[in-house]
Design an enzyme around this catalytic site. Structure first.
Site, PDB file in Angstrom:
ATOM      1  N   CYS A  63       0.846  -1.126  -0.033  1.00 37.89           N
ATOM      2  CA  CYS A  63       0.087   0.120   0.039  1.00 37.89           C
ATOM      3  C   CYS A  63       0.920   1.379   0.002  1.00 37.89           C
ATOM      4  O   CYS A  63       1.374   1.666   1.229  1.00 37.89           O
ATOM      5  CB  CYS A  63      -0.957  -0.087   1.371  1.00 37.89           C
ATOM      6  N   CYS A  66       0.215   3.738   2.696  1.00 32.66           N
ATOM      7  CA  CYS A  66       0.382   3.173   4.044  1.00 32.66           C
ATOM      8  C   CYS A  66       2.079   3.525   4.057  1.00 32.66           C
ATOM      9  O   CYS A  66       2.396   4.118   5.308  1.00 32.66           O
ATOM     10  CB  CYS A  66       0.193   1.745   4.208  1.00 32.66           C
TER      11      CYS A  66
END
Length: 154
Positions: A63, A66
């Site tokens: 991600c 993230c």
């Protein structure tokens, strides 16, 4: 003189099955702790004082957002050592994600007394910092004091 018969030492009583288990030690603050299992998360949450803010970061290695917000999360952990910062990897801990109803990444869940205070999705560094600081409270001035048996004055 007559020899004395050998005697067996008395057997120790078995430990009570109802004896309370010692609480897990709470990890020291100032860093992000990677959760290794559901049991690990439960132990840490159980050891956290009721007034301590716990911030869960549900993240994934694949991600991009993230990875972008991870340094902000780590910085907050060092700036607020009286707050517990936990990272939960989505690929390794599906049951934990289900328990917390996580459907997007990153998701941050703020807890006190194991109850959810707030939740945010996305990599908004300003919103994350504001939410954490608003709920962090003040550090316990006695948290770093050494435990002592005390002294008696004469």
């Amino acid at each position: 003189p007559a020899a004395k018969p050998a005697t067996k030492p008395a057997a120790k009583p078995a430990a009570s099955a109802t004896a309370p288990k010692p609480k897990a030690a709470l990890p020291k603050g100032g860093k992000v702790i990677a959760i290794t299992s559901g049991k690990h998360l439960s132990e840490i949450l159980g050891a956290a004082p009721p007034t301590m803010l716990v911030v869960l970061d549900f993240t994934a290695t694949w991600c991009g957002p993230c990875q972008q917000i991870a340094p902000v999360f780590a910085r907050l952990a060092t700036e607020l050592p009286h707050v517990l910062f936990l990272k939960v990897d989505a690929d390794s801990h599906g049951p934990i994600l289900q328990k917390y109803g996580v459907k997007a990444f990153p998701t941050f869940v703020l807890l006190k007394r194991r109850a959810e205070l707030s939740r945010m999705q996305g990599a908004d560094a300003g919103a994350l910092e504001a939410a954490v600081r608003a709920n962090a409270g003040k550090p316990d001035p006695w948290a770093t004091a050494k435990k002592s048996t005390g002294r008696t004055l004469r």
